[in-house]
Design an enzyme around this catalytic site. Structure first.
Site, PDB file in Angstrom:
ATOM      1  N   SER A 264       0.683  -1.228   0.060  1.00 23.18           N
ATOM      2  CA  SER A 264       0.099   0.053  -0.030  1.00 23.18           C
ATOM      3  C   SER A 264       0.856   1.221  -0.146  1.00 23.18           C
ATOM      4  CB  SER A 264      -0.876  -0.150   1.170  1.00 23.18           C
ATOM      5  OG  SER A 264      -1.960   0.810   1.050  1.00 23.18           O
TER       6      SER A 264
ATOM      7  N   ASP B 295      -8.482  -7.261  -4.325  1.00 24.47           N
ATOM      8  CA  ASP B 295      -8.300  -5.751  -4.005  1.00 24.47           C
ATOM      9  C   ASP B 295      -9.014  -4.707  -5.010  1.00 24.47           C
ATOM     10  OD1 ASP B 295      -7.050  -3.319  -3.030  1.00 24.47           O
ATOM     11  OD2 ASP B 295      -5.052  -3.944  -3.170  1.00 24.47           O
TER      12      ASP B 295
ATOM     13  N   HIS C 116      -7.714  -5.691   0.068  1.00 22.60           N
ATOM     14  CA  HIS C 116      -6.524  -4.950   0.185  1.00 22.60           C
ATOM     15  C   HIS C 116      -5.470  -5.267   1.104  1.00 22.60           C
ATOM     16  CE1 HIS C 116      -3.801  -1.608  -0.378  1.00 22.60           C
ATOM     17  NE2 HIS C 116      -4.002  -1.137   0.763  1.00 22.60           N
TER      18      HIS C 116
END
Length: 378
Positions: free
Chosen positions: A159, A318, A351
């Site tokens: 991320s 995701d 995610h």
């Protein structure tokens, strides 16, 4: 102290650790302002070898911190990536020296809105200068140089951590051997910016916001909790939420919601307020939104300067950082003939998949690092 049961579950833990604080004279930011002094909170695991060529920098996501592995004294839960960091694990502390630092602009020890302004004797709060992903990386470079490390064996992150890893490869192409980018992007899309903007507006609309100059006993807690609730929705997949919550009612006497998923999000929001600062949430999400290495030809040109090998991991479920964004990075690397391995994992967790324990992911990370360590290719 951690219990014997906890230690048994996290077999191979680095044990009890502590966060350290290092102070530098200053850091000039990309926007021209200067942080004086610069403070960096960090933890290390394993031992730096004599050649100083076995160091791996692990970069955290939005709400993370320097505590990536092991236990703080008195904690029942380990650091945020404990499953992957430790003796015999993917990031094997018997082989590697792992560094994890808190980003500047955050609120977990490194310089940020909670830092004291030497001129006023009060926290900077919303007067702290804007911090970019590039600034975060430049601060990390100072920390790495402090250890006498010229070239990192790897930089890894998911991320926002993946963005930092990418930035390392561009800003310091000769300072890292490998780059691991997970569930990330070369720049935010309009939709990703939109999610963050809603969160920021929730904070700004809180009656206690006071232009970011709030007191600790009168914080914009409701706004920050709502921002976290919005963000947390994007971290999970539809499949995971259906499996975990469905349309079940909440447990207990909760008057503000009719469904279990609502109760869960309320809990996530309220608990987040206890461990994070509203100003830092705004600063870090803005750093995410302003980060851009471009897409297409522009990204290909930017990545033409990289000199390391890449492992890029995406997750089918995701929808916050969908696989196509990882594929854009891979394509640009391939055009530049940069060695890159791309894997899309069919993990249903969304995610957050990069953070969660996974034998498959552990094996992928382990094999990539081992192949490089032995001079081979993954």
């Amino acid at each position: 102290m951690p219990t014997s049961e906890t230690n048994e579950f996290f077999h191979g833990s680095v044990g009890v650790v502590q966060t350290n604080l290092l102070t530098f004279d200053s850091l000039t930011l990309e926007g021209g302002e200067t942080i004086t002094p610069l403070e960096i909170a960090y933890e290390t695991y394993g031992t730096l070898n004599e050649k100083k060529d076995n160091a791996i920098l692990v970069c955290h996501a939005l709400s993370g911190d320097a505590h990536a592995a092991g236990f703080h004294d008195g904690d029942k839960r380990p650091g945020w990536w404990d499953y992957y960091i430790g003796p015999g694990k993917a990031f094997d502390t018997n082989r590697y020296f792992i560094i994890s630092s808190n980003v500047i602009g955050g609120c977990k020890g490194s310089s940020g809105p909670l830092s004291l302004n030497g001129k006023t004797g009060k926290p900077f709060q919303s007067t702290f200068p804007f911090v970019s992903i590039g600034d975060m990386v430049n601060a990390q470079e100072k920390l790495v140089r402090h250890f006498g490390i010229h070239k990192l064996f790897a930089v890894a992150g998911g991320s926002m951590g993946g963005m930092q890893a990418l930035q390392w490869s561009v800003a310091y192409p000769d300072r890292l051997k490998n780059c691991i980018v997970m569930a990330s992007s070369s720049e935010h899309s309009a939709q990703q910016i939109a999610f963050n903007e809603v969160g920021r507006q929730a904070i700004l609309s809180d009656p206690n916001w006071n232009q970011g100059l709030y007191t600790q006993d009168k914080r914009p807690s409701k706004g920050l909790a709502l921002a976290r609730m919005m963000g947390h929705i994007t971290y999970l997949s539809d499949e995971m939420m259906r499996e975990k919550f469905g349309r079940k009612p909440p447990k207990g006497n909760i008057q503000s919601t009719d469904f279990a998923v609502g109760s869960y999000l309320i809990y996530q929001g309220e608990s987040f307020v206890d461990r994070f600062d509203a100003n830092s949430y705004i600063y870090v999400t803005k750093a995410l939104d302003h980060f851009s290495l471009g897409t297409g030809k522009e990204l290909t040109k930017v990545l033409s300067k990289v000199r390391c090998r890449f492992l890029v991991i995406a997750y089918t479920s995701d929808w916050l950082y969908p696989p196509y964004q990882s594929e854009e990075i891979v394509k640009s690397l391939e055009v530049n003939a940069v060695p890159v391995s791309f894997i899309e994992l069919n993990n249903p967790a969304g995610h957050d998949s990069f953070l969660l324990p996974s034998e498959e992911q552990d094996s992928i990370l382990r094999d990539f690092l081992s192949a490089t360590d032995e001079g081979g290719f993954f």
